[in-house]
Design a protein around this motif. Sequence first.
Motif, PDB file in Angstrom:
ATOM      1  N   GLN A  84       8.133  -0.184  -0.906  1.00  0.00           N
ATOM      2  CA  GLN A  84       8.382   1.021  -1.704  1.00  0.00           C
ATOM      3  C   GLN A  84       9.849   1.421  -1.651  1.00  0.00           C
ATOM      4  OE1 GLN A  84       5.684   3.990  -0.281  1.00  0.00           O
ATOM      5  NE2 GLN A  84       3.830   2.883  -0.977  1.00  0.00           N
ATOM      6  N   GLU A  85      10.454   1.239  -0.514  1.00  0.00           N
ATOM      7  CA  GLU A  85      11.868   1.588  -0.373  1.00  0.00           C
ATOM      8  C   GLU A  85      12.727   0.693  -1.263  1.00  0.00           C
ATOM      9  OE1 GLU A  85      15.039   3.806   0.933  1.00  0.00           O
ATOM     10  OE2 GLU A  85      12.907   4.130   1.314  1.00  0.00           O
ATOM     11  N   ILE A  86      12.370  -0.588  -1.353  1.00  0.00           N
ATOM     12  CA  ILE A  86      13.127  -1.509  -2.211  1.00  0.00           C
ATOM     13  C   ILE A  86      12.984  -1.106  -3.672  1.00  0.00           C
ATOM     14  CG2 ILE A  86      13.213  -3.883  -3.052  1.00  0.00           C
ATOM     15  CD1 ILE A  86      12.409  -4.756  -0.228  1.00  0.00           C
ATOM     16  N   GLU A  87      11.729  -0.721  -4.043  1.00  0.00           N
ATOM     17  CA  GLU A  87      11.503  -0.297  -5.429  1.00  0.00           C
ATOM     18  C   GLU A  87      12.319   0.942  -5.761  1.00  0.00           C
ATOM     19  OE1 GLU A  87       9.929  -1.933  -7.693  1.00  0.00           O
ATOM     20  OE2 GLU A  87       9.185  -3.495  -6.323  1.00  0.00           O
ATOM     21  N   ARG A  88      12.402   1.903  -4.841  1.00  0.00           N
ATOM     22  CA  ARG A  88      13.167   3.122  -5.095  1.00  0.00           C
ATOM     23  C   ARG A  88      14.657   2.816  -5.233  1.00  0.00           C
ATOM     24  NH1 ARG A  88       9.310   5.326  -1.398  1.00  0.00           N
ATOM     25  NH2 ARG A  88      10.742   4.923   0.353  1.00  0.00           N
ATOM     26  N   ASP A  89      15.154   1.927  -4.372  1.00  0.00           N
ATOM     27  CA  ASP A  89      16.572   1.581  -4.451  1.00  0.00           C
ATOM     28  C   ASP A  89      16.900   0.885  -5.768  1.00  0.00           C
ATOM     29  OD1 ASP A  89      16.944   2.656  -1.985  1.00  0.00           O
ATOM     30  OD2 ASP A  89      16.949   0.747  -0.882  1.00  0.00           O
ATOM     31  N   MET A  90      15.954   0.048  -6.251  1.00  0.00           N
ATOM     32  CA  MET A  90      16.206  -0.655  -7.516  1.00  0.00           C
ATOM     33  C   MET A  90      16.156   0.318  -8.687  1.00  0.00           C
ATOM     34  SD  MET A  90      14.305  -4.090  -8.991  1.00  0.00           S
ATOM     35  CE  MET A  90      12.797  -3.192  -9.360  1.00  0.00           C
TER      36      MET A  90
ATOM     37  N   ARG B 276      16.986   3.424  -8.649  1.00  0.00           N
ATOM     38  CA  ARG B 276      18.209   4.242  -8.634  1.00  0.00           C
ATOM     39  C   ARG B 276      19.456   3.431  -8.950  1.00  0.00           C
ATOM     40  NH1 ARG B 276      15.689   6.514  -3.952  1.00  0.00           N
ATOM     41  NH2 ARG B 276      17.045   5.239  -2.619  1.00  0.00           N
ATOM     42  N   GLY B 277      19.257   2.132  -9.140  1.00  0.00           N
ATOM     43  CA  GLY B 277      20.387   1.291  -9.485  1.00  0.00           C
ATOM     44  C   GLY B 277      21.244   0.906  -8.303  1.00  0.00           C
ATOM     45  N   LEU B 278      20.720   1.077  -7.123  1.00  0.00           N
ATOM     46  CA  LEU B 278      21.501   0.748  -5.940  1.00  0.00           C
ATOM     47  C   LEU B 278      21.538  -0.747  -5.684  1.00  0.00           C
ATOM     48  CD1 LEU B 278      20.320   3.598  -3.522  1.00  0.00           C
ATOM     49  CD2 LEU B 278      22.408   3.503  -4.906  1.00  0.00           C
ATOM     50  N   ILE B 279      20.487  -1.454  -6.115  1.00  0.00           N
ATOM     51  CA  ILE B 279      20.437  -2.894  -5.952  1.00  0.00           C
ATOM     52  C   ILE B 279      19.951  -3.518  -7.244  1.00  0.00           C
ATOM     53  CG2 ILE B 279      20.024  -2.818  -3.455  1.00  0.00           C
ATOM     54  CD1 ILE B 279      17.083  -3.285  -3.982  1.00  0.00           C
ATOM     55  N   SER B 280      20.293  -4.799  -7.457  1.00  0.00           N
ATOM     56  CA  SER B 280      19.880  -5.503  -8.665  1.00  0.00           C
ATOM     57  C   SER B 280      18.494  -6.112  -8.447  1.00  0.00           C
ATOM     58  CB  SER B 280      20.903  -6.592  -8.990  1.00  0.00           C
ATOM     59  OG  SER B 280      20.905  -7.571  -7.952  1.00  0.00           O
ATOM     60  N   GLU B 281      17.944  -6.676  -9.544  1.00  0.00           N
ATOM     61  CA  GLU B 281      16.632  -7.305  -9.466  1.00  0.00           C
ATOM     62  C   GLU B 281      16.657  -8.508  -8.524  1.00  0.00           C
ATOM     63  OE1 GLU B 281      12.728  -8.238  -9.901  1.00  0.00           O
ATOM     64  OE2 GLU B 281      13.750  -6.422 -10.624  1.00  0.00           O
TER      65      GLU B 281
ATOM     66  N   GLN C  23      14.527  -8.927  -5.098  1.00  0.00           N
ATOM     67  CA  GLN C  23      13.641 -10.058  -4.871  1.00  0.00           C
ATOM     68  C   GLN C  23      13.951 -10.742  -3.536  1.00  0.00           C
ATOM     69  OE1 GLN C  23      11.108 -10.703  -6.767  1.00  0.00           O
ATOM     70  NE2 GLN C  23      10.429 -12.498  -5.606  1.00  0.00           N
ATOM     71  N   ALA C  24      15.233 -10.886  -3.239  1.00  0.00           N
ATOM     72  CA  ALA C  24      15.642 -11.518  -1.973  1.00  0.00           C
ATOM     73  C   ALA C  24      15.215 -10.664  -0.780  1.00  0.00           C
ATOM     74  CB  ALA C  24      17.159 -11.727  -1.957  1.00  0.00           C
ATOM     75  N   ALA C  25      15.347  -9.325  -0.924  1.00  0.00           N
ATOM     76  CA  ALA C  25      14.961  -8.433   0.165  1.00  0.00           C
ATOM     77  C   ALA C  25      13.461  -8.496   0.413  1.00  0.00           C
ATOM     78  CB  ALA C  25      15.379  -7.003  -0.153  1.00  0.00           C
ATOM     79  N   ARG C  26      12.666  -8.531  -0.707  1.00  0.00           N
ATOM     80  CA  ARG C  26      11.220  -8.621  -0.552  1.00  0.00           C
ATOM     81  C   ARG C  26      10.839  -9.903   0.202  1.00  0.00           C
ATOM     82  NH1 ARG C  26      11.292  -7.572  -6.234  1.00  0.00           N
ATOM     83  NH2 ARG C  26      11.043  -5.338  -6.700  1.00  0.00           N
ATOM     84  N   LEU C  27      11.488 -11.001  -0.167  1.00  0.00           N
ATOM     85  CA  LEU C  27      11.184 -12.286   0.470  1.00  0.00           C
ATOM     86  C   LEU C  27      11.524 -12.274   1.965  1.00  0.00           C
ATOM     87  CD1 LEU C  27      10.231 -15.198   0.143  1.00  0.00           C
ATOM     88  CD2 LEU C  27      12.587 -15.826  -0.482  1.00  0.00           C
ATOM     89  N   GLU C  28      12.664 -11.691   2.293  1.00  0.00           N
ATOM     90  CA  GLU C  28      13.088 -11.644   3.688  1.00  0.00           C
ATOM     91  C   GLU C  28      12.142 -10.787   4.524  1.00  0.00           C
ATOM     92  OE1 GLU C  28      15.229 -12.390   7.094  1.00  0.00           O
ATOM     93  OE2 GLU C  28      15.362 -13.345   5.109  1.00  0.00           O
TER      94      GLU C  28
END
Length: 383
Positions: free
Chosen positions: A44-50, A52-57, A61-66
């Motif tokens: 959920q935190e990754i989705e919120r950051d994406m 808000r434009g803080l991270i790219s798609e 995806q890389a963060a989810r995998l890690e």
Amino acid sequence: MIWGIFGLLTLVAIGIVLYPLLLSKSNTLTRGDAVPAILADQMQEIERDMDRGLISEQEAQAARLEIKKRILATTRNLEAKAGSSRSGGRGTLVVAAVLAPVIAAGYYLTMGSPEVPSMAFAARAEERAQTDEVTALAIQLRERLISDPTGGPSEGWMLLGQTYQRMGRTVDAVEAFEVVAKREDATSATFSMLAEAVAVANDGVVIPRAKLAIDRALELDPSNPAATYFESLYHLQKEETRKAYDLLVSRLNQEKTFVPWMETYVLQINRIAAAADLPVVNLPSGPTSPPGPSAADVAAASEMNDADRAEFIRSMVSRLAERLEDEPDDLDGWMRLANAYTVLEEPDRAVEAYRKAEALLEQQPASDPRRAAVRAALERLGG
């Protein structure tokens, strides 16, 4: 009765150890239970950051995998540990819980003394009261000496040191004796008592600190028998056996008639002689020499067989013990009786006789070498 109580306590102890192992693990929260929550929260935190434009798609995806890789590795690690704990940990605890009391009981029955009655608590009340009284008096004496503007009389410090010595507080005894040793009125006896205290504090070893005190004691009084005794002990510990032997024999030969400390010397000399194949010595004869077997007794004993001779010796020891009941103030008699019991391998009676001698030694000069001999004998006998 007592063994029943011991058995009950053993069962209770085993139950306390095993009870947690038998409980269901249904209510136990482990780290693995938190994995789904961690996964959901981080995702959920990754989705919120994406959003808000803080991270790219691609970064998301890389963060989810890690995160998934880390959670998977953690889960596998926890499962491996849980399996190992279930297979070995519980079994080890169960075995330990059962075997520990069994081994302890076996060791006690083999090495302990289950048949020896212990002294009743009430019977030790008088002994504890005396010990507490001596301790309180020692504290009062020390406080009085320390608060004295002149530093306290030397006699008081010597008394305090001797008291500490009897209490087994050898380090405190050394400190008390050293107060007097630094003064101009220090005598040869001061330094010989200091040497003894230092040696006792170091498990009977005459260390250099004790040797300095011995040298000073002999410098002030070359005839001090206690200082000579410890000088001999110093050489004996350095494996200078003949020198230790000659010192004692030379000092013994300076006396023409019996004096109380001679018996200690003769025992030590003959102990060294037996180990080093040197001539044994006898106490000098005289009107004040301690009574012993007559020439007729010795001659009769030499013609007996081993069994009769042993019985003869025991009869002599019994006569000595009976005489001491009527003459309880015979210090040398108690020491001879204790030594006889030691030879006869009756340690309990030997300790009892040495305790009688130890009590009588309180009335003798502090430089009397019999003090060290009795203390050493009691330590050897475990008394």
